[in-house]
Scaffold this active site. Structure first.
Site, PDB file in Angstrom:
ATOM      1  N   GLY A   1       0.822  -1.204   0.000  1.00 24.76           N
ATOM      2  CA  GLY A   1       0.000   0.000   0.000  1.00 24.76           C
ATOM      3  C   GLY A   1       0.856   1.252   0.000  1.00 24.76           C
ATOM      4  N   CYS A   2       0.224   2.367  -0.289  1.00 23.70           N
ATOM      5  CA  CYS A   2       0.955   3.629  -0.428  1.00 23.70           C
ATOM      6  C   CYS A   2       1.493   4.126   0.918  1.00 23.70           C
ATOM      7  CB  CYS A   2       0.071   4.678  -1.082  1.00 23.70           C
ATOM      8  SG  CYS A   2      -1.575   4.851  -0.368  1.00 23.70           S
ATOM      9  N   TYR A   3       0.652   4.093   1.949  1.00 15.89           N
ATOM     10  CA  TYR A   3       1.134   4.552   3.256  1.00 15.89           C
ATOM     11  C   TYR A   3       2.237   3.641   3.796  1.00 15.89           C
ATOM     12  CZ  TYR A   3      -2.731   7.936   3.813  1.00 15.89           C
ATOM     13  OH  TYR A   3      -3.591   8.994   3.690  1.00 15.89           O
TER      14      TYR A   3
ATOM     15  N   THR B   1       5.621   4.373   2.118  1.00 22.54           N
ATOM     16  CA  THR B   1       6.238   5.616   2.581  1.00 22.54           C
ATOM     17  C   THR B   1       6.811   5.459   3.986  1.00 22.54           C
ATOM     18  OG1 THR B   1       4.327   6.626   1.463  1.00 22.54           O
ATOM     19  CG2 THR B   1       5.848   8.110   2.611  1.00 22.54           C
TER      20      THR B   1
END
Lengths: 370, 370, 370, 370
Positions: free
Chosen positions: C170-172, C175
């Protein structure tokens, strides 16, 4: 590159690079938005080597200090322009390039000037629109207006010319001219209002009070009322295309061009309101535009009004044309990314033509949306 | 309010409230953006009491559930319209108000309709532009187009009329008409292109794919090509003002009006490109506009092109007009907040006139910038 | 590709393509933002041929009808997934991929799943965080969490595995994990607050009331209070890296992760507030991060806090870490483009590793700024 | 106003205005964003007359030249501060007010200073956080930190004090302190991370390269890493409220406060991640916050995470608090408009208290959304 060596003695045979050769380029004025776009595109161009980036007062400064998004290129910015390059891209304030181009071009270096100094044919346009007398008016006839869709043959001819100077078009003229060229060539433009909208990056990177986020966001305003400088290019090229009536008719001595600043960073939309010289229907318009653009690599004619977001970050242009039976008018709309097809991308496209490369080389990137 | 009681028996004497009395109002269609603006303004209006907010399918629901910014008003939304009110503000889809207004108005309740159902005088315009046959065309002549700057006397006359219906203008027509009214009245509009730009709130609050942030942000596009519905109002009022030539001349049967969606929430700018019927200079324009607007509480004529941010959140309008000696054209620009002067604020302004209140009552809020 | 043919009989020798061969890929779920990013990247990938794009209910529909910016690719969207492909990219709602992957993977097609169905190792996490029981929990151990910077060796091992399933992160989590990995591996994370900010494109393309421009613009809000689903991935990987104390200590049973929606389209920033398990100074932090990332093609450690704009449109990540002598804490910040390194770009990066291609193939595009 | 005349002889009886009297105010530093907000609010304040606006180097310049949205006020900006006023609002760079306040305050003029010069009690904080030695440290004990929700009684006491100096709080501290005050007073803050997000107007109106639209839009970044100046106020007030453990405990000598710049103009959100000193559940939190804020006119406790858009253009604050059973933490969120409750509105609120006016006088405007 042997071709260039010959060029420097003003006996150019051919700018086309030999197999496996990379064209050596420099970028003068590397700290602005146009400069950074040139770096972004040319750093990934398969036939190019960036030899030098220059800006006043910089010395061996990492490009990432000014343009953090380009930090991974590892390039540096220096004050002095590289002297051993095949081509120089100039992104300078108006009036600056005119002073330095003659010597550089005479030495055989191809010039792609992204400012206005070599866009206008008529020397009188410089004091009128830009407030300076052109120092080398005799070069203006040689320079080619670098809109490949309109001047491809002239750009191709530069490949073997002893001196090659390209005046790369402004962002508004590119948008307007691509929206209108088929109508202009057919002599169909009888009366013309061009109402354009631009993101703020066209105003450059220098801090100005009215370009602050707090002023621009959630706001729109017109500017350049009474005559934006880009009118000069628009009128020159429309007249050249065959729409001189629209430009010079007694009741309408000049194109009514009005730009607006809207709260976005990139993108231009030009809405061209045309009263045609004779009734014309949609089928004829479609045929005209298909003829003009079906073979163009970067121009796509679309049947619904395009958004600037459809071309962001790319060299693509979307053009829409429609006849309005209710009013008898024709509406032509063009959209593009002002920093790519409106500036750096178009400059690279013209450069590709001049050097005999595939026209889309280095410009294949698809638009970035959303 | 005794006046209203009389009005309900169709023997209105005067809608003006007695000293210390508050006018009882209801808002029908309270869940959209226009509805929330009506609440925002009327909840602080010194002469008004909000008696009811209604929306289909709601029952005693706190207004904050739909409009969190209004939570502190403590108001609730119900399905049923309040029946004991002096005035009803209607914010409904087109075709809806026409069905319910006749009975309500006959009972003496003043109607301020923010939809199009009572804006157009010609019944034939409804099937043409909105796709429905008007059910009570006989009421269209009675209804007043609620642009106080153009129809103040008619609105004032409603104060003592047995039946009072105001068709509150659309956002684009308000902007365009205020920019052009002085030219139209003077018969100076010979050819007309209106190129408008709007924030997205004008499209309402219902979720639509192309109104998502990801689609709107960093983009601009034209829409309504070939005839936005607001053309009907613009042409009706321009003709009424005296610019019928611009609307009906053989070569230009209809106003060329093109709206754009730009990435902001509030604000409209209309750039009106006029070819005047005779040469006109700046001094004459300035005099015309000063005459028209010096006494207007909400319209300010400005000498530099205004930004929509100059009026955000207020009922103010900024108008700019300039003669372009180069092209012989006149440019007239208007800016306003589409939800205030373009919708809820203007409705309250007309309501104030109809009820004999100070015209700016409840509308004194200054613009919010930056 | 002979390797793939063998793979389909579950006797894969090697997924690496032969010279001049292009890997045949399909994209399932092509109408969302992640789907369009996959098209944008893969259409320009030198080693890939897009064989099919699919979405429910579409039949031979031009991709430009859904994604106007991709019109020039000439691709079409169909309902049926192509059956003769080497790799399938899945961009589907959670719970959907789990049902179709087993058969496809068993047939030898490499699966790059961009949803959560193959990211979590513990089957119990699916009912807890996603509300469904995983139908093939036995596959979860085989699947590789596709963050190449953390799991490169496992991805490389898939090149010759009979079955290859990548659960793309996932994106979070991407990061957060890239910001924290060096600290986690060193056992330095004692207490952890992750406060993240994302543009709206991470919420997908379906129209939702609170994703409308008018709601998002000029506003910021937290969401997912009490436990965003991405916590599951973050905790799984932090524990795996060696930060189990931060995840499971009695006083802090779980990572405090709070995401915010901010008014922009692309980009994520994760600010990770760490109380280290022992005092640590900037020099040690710098060394840790240099060790971790100096050889990584897409991660750059920067000494000033990075902006998301520095990586827009690219697969790049910028990581910043600093010790705060005043508070004794460590701040680690990561930024990336949620649709590229946070979704489609990372999927292609992992795909490149699985197929033995250069890891940056098709991902060389520089960030787009401004 | 007789009260003020007395005050000027340092024998103030009462600053409350007589019936029908308007308090005469001046605004020093009228050209910035805070200055324009003071004008916007005070020009509509029913108990106030704006006697003078001042800014360096201006002479009888219409306020509309600098703040076009305020053109209709008809006010002018001059260089000299008005000398016959009851109250002066100062919007000046740090270190400037400290030099001029002593004389003005001694003469009986009430000072509402919107800069930091009178916010901090400890003189040592000025060299540490602002880089200057406070010239009149003896005044710091007299000055009141102008957050009415925390210091109302002290502000009220200024009504009859011989000298009245209010140090109006910073935008971040206001947001943070209102979110945390109930927890702080109850001694519940054991460990604290404050992660804040602000629109750009907090950075003021001077043109700065990184505040240009092209740099801010579509981007987010942290700044002030290692200690934003507002930490000083936050720590001072938290300690005063009773959360000294969070501020001074050995392992956490100082609040971990991290601000971010996000692409919007107005609004601040502070997410306060608290590890409580003992377990606490939602019911207890709800009771604590209800006790603290139920009677406050401008603070509303909400059960879903608030957006800054819910308070734009108003003096309102929304506070949300929630216990997270998974992590054992408490999350407290505050949102407000940085230019209103975070600056000009709060200054007027404190001014109202000092002058014995209704606390909401001039501040009744509802938030503007969308």
């Amino acid at each position: 590159m042997s071709a260039t060596v010959d060029a420097k003695t003003a006996v150019a045979t051919d700018r086309r690079p030999g197999t496996g050769q990379r064209i050596r380029v420099g970028i003068v004025g590397a700290t602005g938005y146009v400069g950074s776009e040139l770096v972004r595109i040319l750093a990934r161009h398969p036939d190019v080597e960036i030899v030098g980036l220059t800006a006043r007062g910089r010395s061996d400064e990492a490009v990432g200090a000014t343009h953090p998004h380009l930090a991974t290129t590892g390039l540096t910015i220096d004050a002095a322009a590289p002297d051993d390059v095949d081509a120089l891209f100039l992104a300078l304030p108006h009036g600056t390039a005119a002073g330095i181009v003659p010597d550089i071009a005479a030495a055989g270096t191809t010039i792609i000037d992204l400012g206005p100094d070599f866009r206008l044919r008529n020397p009188a346009d410089y004091p009128r629109w830009y407030g300076f007398d052109h120092p080398v008016p005799e070069l203006l006839d040689d320079a080619v207006y670098g809109l490949p869709e309109l001047h491809r043959a002239e750009l191709e001819a530069l490949r073997t010319a002893p001196r090659a100077i390209v005046g790369s078009p402004g962002c508004y003229p590119t948008t307007t001219l691509l929206a209108l060229a088929p109508l202009a060539r057919a002599g169909l433009i009888g009366d013309l209002v061009v109402d354009a909208k631009s993101g703020v990056s066209g105003a450059g990177r220098d801090p100005k009070p009215d370009m602050m986020f707090g002023e621009v966001n959630e706001s729109v305003r017109a500017y350049g009322v009474g005559g934006h400088r880009h009118v000069a290019e628009i009128e020159q090229e429309l007249a050249w295309l065959g729409a001189s009536a629209a430009v010079d008719n007694p009741g309408a001595a000049g194109v009514d061009f009005l730009p607006h600043l809207i709260p976005m960073t990139r993108g231009i939309l030009a809405a061209c309101h045309v009263r045609p010289t004779r009734p014309i229907d949609q089928a004829e318009l479609d045929a005209l535009y298909a003829d003009a653009y079906d073979a163009e690599p970067f121009v796509t004619v679309v049947s619904t009004p395009p958004a600037t977001k459809h071309v962001t970050g790319s060299n693509h242009v979307r053009v829409h044309v429609s006849a309005d039976p209710r009013t008898g008018r024709v509406l032509a709309i063009g959209v593009l990314d002002n920093l790519v097809k409106g500036a750096a991308g178009q400059a690279v496209q013209a450069f590709n033509v001049v050097f005999g490369l595939p026209e889309a080389s280095g410009l294949e990137q698809l638009p970035l949306a959303p």
